[in-house]
Write a protein that holds these residues in place. Sequence first.
Motif, PDB file in Angstrom:
ATOM      1  N   SER A 203       0.803  -1.225   0.000  1.00 41.79           N
ATOM      2  CA  SER A 203       0.000   0.000   0.000  1.00 41.79           C
ATOM      3  C   SER A 203       0.833   1.271   0.000  1.00 41.79           C
ATOM      4  CB  SER A 203      -0.937   0.023   1.217  1.00 41.79           C
ATOM      5  OG  SER A 203      -0.198  -0.013   2.419  1.00 41.79           O
ATOM      6  N   CYS A 204       2.130   1.148   0.245  1.00 42.86           N
ATOM      7  CA  CYS A 204       2.966   2.351   0.345  1.00 42.86           C
ATOM      8  C   CYS A 204       4.398   2.050  -0.076  1.00 42.86           C
ATOM      9  CB  CYS A 204       2.938   2.867   1.787  1.00 42.86           C
ATOM     10  SG  CYS A 204       3.725   4.480   2.024  1.00 42.86           S
ATOM     11  N   ILE A 205       4.975   2.966  -0.844  1.00 41.34           N
ATOM     12  CA  ILE A 205       6.387   2.874  -1.231  1.00 41.34           C
ATOM     13  C   ILE A 205       7.155   3.908  -0.422  1.00 41.34           C
ATOM     14  CG2 ILE A 205       8.045   3.217  -3.110  1.00 41.34           C
ATOM     15  CD1 ILE A 205       5.926   2.181  -5.031  1.00 41.34           C
ATOM     16  N   VAL A 206       8.207   3.456   0.253  1.00 42.65           N
ATOM     17  CA  VAL A 206       8.984   4.334   1.125  1.00 42.65           C
ATOM     18  C   VAL A 206      10.444   4.322   0.705  1.00 42.65           C
ATOM     19  CG1 VAL A 206       9.610   4.895   3.517  1.00 42.65           C
ATOM     20  CG2 VAL A 206       7.443   3.732   3.044  1.00 42.65           C
ATOM     21  N   LEU A 207      11.052   5.508   0.645  1.00 44.44           N
ATOM     22  CA  LEU A 207      12.493   5.638   0.445  1.00 44.44           C
ATOM     23  C   LEU A 207      13.094   6.267   1.699  1.00 44.44           C
ATOM     24  CD1 LEU A 207      11.747   5.087  -2.534  1.00 44.44           C
ATOM     25  CD2 LEU A 207      13.511   6.740  -3.183  1.00 44.44           C
ATOM     26  N   ALA A 208      14.097   5.613   2.265  1.00 47.52           N
ATOM     27  CA  ALA A 208      14.800   6.117   3.445  1.00 47.52           C
ATOM     28  C   ALA A 208      16.260   6.321   3.079  1.00 47.52           C
ATOM     29  CB  ALA A 208      14.685   5.136   4.607  1.00 47.52           C
ATOM     30  N   VAL A 209      16.808   7.499   3.379  1.00 45.14           N
ATOM     31  CA  VAL A 209      18.188   7.824   3.033  1.00 45.14           C
ATOM     32  C   VAL A 209      18.996   8.056   4.310  1.00 45.14           C
ATOM     33  CG1 VAL A 209      19.718   9.309   1.701  1.00 45.14           C
ATOM     34  CG2 VAL A 209      17.362   8.935   0.926  1.00 45.14           C
ATOM     35  N   LEU A 210      20.144   7.369   4.398  1.00 44.31           N
ATOM     36  CA  LEU A 210      21.049   7.509   5.532  1.00 44.31           C
ATOM     37  C   LEU A 210      22.382   8.061   5.065  1.00 44.31           C
ATOM     38  CD1 LEU A 210      20.507   4.030   7.277  1.00 44.31           C
ATOM     39  CD2 LEU A 210      19.092   6.084   7.472  1.00 44.31           C
ATOM     40  N   ASP A 211      23.136   8.684   5.991  1.00 41.98           N
ATOM     41  CA  ASP A 211      24.482   9.122   5.649  1.00 41.98           C
ATOM     42  C   ASP A 211      25.469   8.005   5.963  1.00 41.98           C
ATOM     43  OD1 ASP A 211      24.930   9.154   8.401  1.00 41.98           O
ATOM     44  OD2 ASP A 211      24.893  11.338   8.578  1.00 41.98           O
ATOM     45  N   GLU A 212      26.760   8.290   5.806  1.00 43.32           N
ATOM     46  CA  GLU A 212      27.775   7.249   5.995  1.00 43.32           C
ATOM     47  C   GLU A 212      27.884   6.803   7.445  1.00 43.32           C
ATOM     48  OE1 GLU A 212      31.472  10.460   6.102  1.00 43.32           O
ATOM     49  OE2 GLU A 212      31.206   9.121   4.412  1.00 43.32           O
ATOM     50  N   ASN A 213      27.289   7.567   8.372  1.00 41.76           N
ATOM     51  CA  ASN A 213      27.257   7.184   9.780  1.00 41.76           C
ATOM     52  C   ASN A 213      25.951   6.491  10.153  1.00 41.76           C
ATOM     53  OD1 ASN A 213      29.827   8.385  10.414  1.00 41.76           O
ATOM     54  ND2 ASN A 213      28.819  10.385  10.290  1.00 41.76           N
ATOM     55  N   GLN A 214      25.182   6.110   9.128  1.00 47.82           N
ATOM     56  CA  GLN A 214      23.914   5.409   9.276  1.00 47.82           C
ATOM     57  C   GLN A 214      22.886   6.230  10.056  1.00 47.82           C
ATOM     58  OE1 GLN A 214      25.009   1.444  10.801  1.00 47.82           O
ATOM     59  NE2 GLN A 214      24.916   0.710   8.701  1.00 47.82           N
ATOM     60  N   GLN A 215      22.926   7.534   9.845  1.00 52.15           N
ATOM     61  CA  GLN A 215      21.950   8.430  10.445  1.00 52.15           C
ATOM     62  C   GLN A 215      20.975   8.912   9.369  1.00 52.15           C
ATOM     63  OE1 GLN A 215      21.774   9.015  13.875  1.00 52.15           O
ATOM     64  NE2 GLN A 215      23.256   7.340  13.728  1.00 52.15           N
ATOM     65  N   PRO A 216      19.690   8.980   9.676  1.00 57.23           N
ATOM     66  CA  PRO A 216      18.706   9.438   8.680  1.00 57.23           C
ATOM     67  C   PRO A 216      18.962  10.880   8.245  1.00 57.23           C
ATOM     68  CG  PRO A 216      17.617   8.345  10.528  1.00 57.23           C
ATOM     69  CD  PRO A 216      19.047   8.559  10.930  1.00 57.23           C
ATOM     70  N   VAL A 217      18.905  11.115   6.940  1.00 59.40           N
ATOM     71  CA  VAL A 217      19.071  12.471   6.414  1.00 59.40           C
ATOM     72  C   VAL A 217      17.887  12.906   5.552  1.00 59.40           C
ATOM     73  CG1 VAL A 217      21.594  12.463   6.501  1.00 59.40           C
ATOM     74  CG2 VAL A 217      20.419  11.625   4.450  1.00 59.40           C
ATOM     75  N   ALA A 218      17.112  11.948   5.037  1.00 58.69           N
ATOM     76  CA  ALA A 218      15.965  12.305   4.208  1.00 58.69           C
ATOM     77  C   ALA A 218      15.063  11.088   4.034  1.00 58.69           C
ATOM     78  CB  ALA A 218      16.411  12.822   2.841  1.00 58.69           C
ATOM     79  N   GLY A 219      13.820  11.353   3.683  1.00 55.91           N
ATOM     80  CA  GLY A 219      12.885  10.266   3.440  1.00 55.91           C
ATOM     81  C   GLY A 219      11.658  10.765   2.705  1.00 55.91           C
ATOM     82  N   ALA A 220      11.000   9.860   2.021  1.00 53.74           N
ATOM     83  CA  ALA A 220       9.776  10.203   1.300  1.00 53.74           C
ATOM     84  C   ALA A 220       8.955   8.940   1.131  1.00 53.74           C
ATOM     85  CB  ALA A 220      10.104  10.811  -0.061  1.00 53.74           C
ATOM     86  N   TYR A 221       7.642   9.116   1.019  1.00 47.22           N
ATOM     87  CA  TYR A 221       6.783   7.950   0.797  1.00 47.22           C
ATOM     88  C   TYR A 221       5.549   8.352   0.007  1.00 47.22           C
ATOM     89  CZ  TYR A 221       4.058   9.759   4.782  1.00 47.22           C
ATOM     90  OH  TYR A 221       3.324  10.549   5.628  1.00 47.22           O
ATOM     91  N   ARG A 222       4.946   7.346  -0.621  1.00 45.54           N
ATOM     92  CA  ARG A 222       3.737   7.588  -1.398  1.00 45.54           C
ATOM     93  C   ARG A 222       2.868   6.344  -1.355  1.00 45.54           C
ATOM     94  NH1 ARG A 222       4.403   9.516  -7.467  1.00 45.54           N
ATOM     95  NH2 ARG A 222       5.613  11.096  -6.331  1.00 45.54           N
ATOM     96  N   TYR A 223       1.585   6.545  -1.066  1.00 43.50           N
ATOM     97  CA  TYR A 223       0.650   5.427  -1.094  1.00 43.50           C
ATOM     98  C   TYR A 223       0.381   5.050  -2.546  1.00 43.50           C
ATOM     99  CZ  TYR A 223       0.009   6.119   3.879  1.00 43.50           C
ATOM    100  OH  TYR A 223       0.235   6.216   5.222  1.00 43.50           O
ATOM    101  N   ALA A 224       0.387   3.745  -2.808  1.00 45.61           N
ATOM    102  CA  ALA A 224       0.242   3.266  -4.187  1.00 45.61           C
ATOM    103  C   ALA A 224      -0.317   1.852  -4.187  1.00 45.61           C
ATOM    104  CB  ALA A 224       1.592   3.304  -4.901  1.00 45.61           C
ATOM    105  N   ASN A 225      -0.722   1.395  -5.358  1.00 46.83           N
ATOM    106  CA  ASN A 225      -1.265   0.039  -5.509  1.00 46.83           C
ATOM    107  C   ASN A 225      -0.522  -0.715  -6.607  1.00 46.83           C
ATOM    108  OD1 ASN A 225      -3.554   0.224  -3.606  1.00 46.83           O
ATOM    109  ND2 ASN A 225      -4.300   1.787  -5.021  1.00 46.83           N
ATOM    110  N   VAL A 226       0.795  -0.664  -6.558  1.00 51.73           N
ATOM    111  CA  VAL A 226       1.590  -1.318  -7.596  1.00 51.73           C
ATOM    112  C   VAL A 226       2.053  -2.713  -7.164  1.00 51.73           C
ATOM    113  CG1 VAL A 226       2.370   0.878  -8.552  1.00 51.73           C
ATOM    114  CG2 VAL A 226       3.739  -0.252  -6.778  1.00 51.73           C
TER     115      VAL A 226
END
Length: 281
Positions: free
Chosen positions: A43-66
Amino acid sequence: MTINIKEPIIFSNQLIAAFEEVIVTPKRSKTESYYTGVDLGTSCIVLAVLDENQQPVAGAYRYANVVKDGMIVDYLGAIQIVKELKMELEQKLATELHYCAAALPPGTETLDSGVIRHVVEAAGFEITALLDEPTAANGVLNIRNGAIVDIGGGTTGITILEEGQVIGVTDEATGGTHFSLVVSGAYGLSFEKADEFKRNALNHQELLPILTPVIEKVASIVNQAISSFNVSRIYLVGGTCCLTGIESIIEKETQIPTFKPDNPMFVTPIGIALSCTEIVL
C-alpha cells in the motif's frame, strides 16, 4: 542480569523519530555517500536515506497500488514512483543518490527478487543488497530472541529468532488489504476511501471493534507459525500495525507479551537502508 525486553522498541523509536524529522526537514550532509532503502510495500512505497554514519538524512513515501500480496503487479508504475521519489530527495539533498538496497517478503525470493531489482535499477539506482523484509526490520530492532510479525498491506510475515539466528519463517496472505475491505463493507465506502479512513488515527478507536475479528485472524496465523517454537515475546512492524490497539488484541490471543514501535511503518525501510553499501550486486 535483567534483560529489558522493551529495549529494541526504545532504540527503534529513537531512530524512527529521527527519520520522521528528516522526512519533513532533510539534512544535507558532508558525507561522501548516501545510502537508500527502497521499500516496495503493498500500500505504500517508502524511500529512506542515511548518511555514511547510518543516520537518517531524508525520506519520502507515497501510497500506491503497484504491489499485491507482496508481488509487483504494476511494473511501470512502480518504476515511475521510485524514480519520482528519488528525484524529489535528490533535489532536497542537492546530490545524486547512487546506491540502494531493497527487500521482499519472506519466501518470495525466487519469485520476485529479479523484478524488484529491475524496478530499482530502472529508477536509476545501483542495487547493493536484496534481503527479506523481516531481516531488514531486525536491522532496526536488533532482536536476539522472539518473533517479528510484519503485517503489511497484503501479507503477514513472521520470523522467529533464537540467539540472533533465524530459525523459522512464514508468510500468509492476510494484511492491511483485508482490514480495508472490512471497513469498506461496514461503512459502504470504496476501497480507496476505506483505506484512507483506516489510516487516520482519529478513527482507530471507532474501528478497533469492527476490525477485531481480522486482527484475531492475524493472531491465529501467528499462533500457528510459532507453535513449534519457544517464543517469549512478539514485536510488530509494518504499516497495518499503526492501528491503535492492535498489539493488545494480538497479545490477548497469543498470550505472549507483544510490543510495537511508535510508527511501525518505517521500521523496515530504515532497516533496508542500514543494509545498503557501496558494493554493487
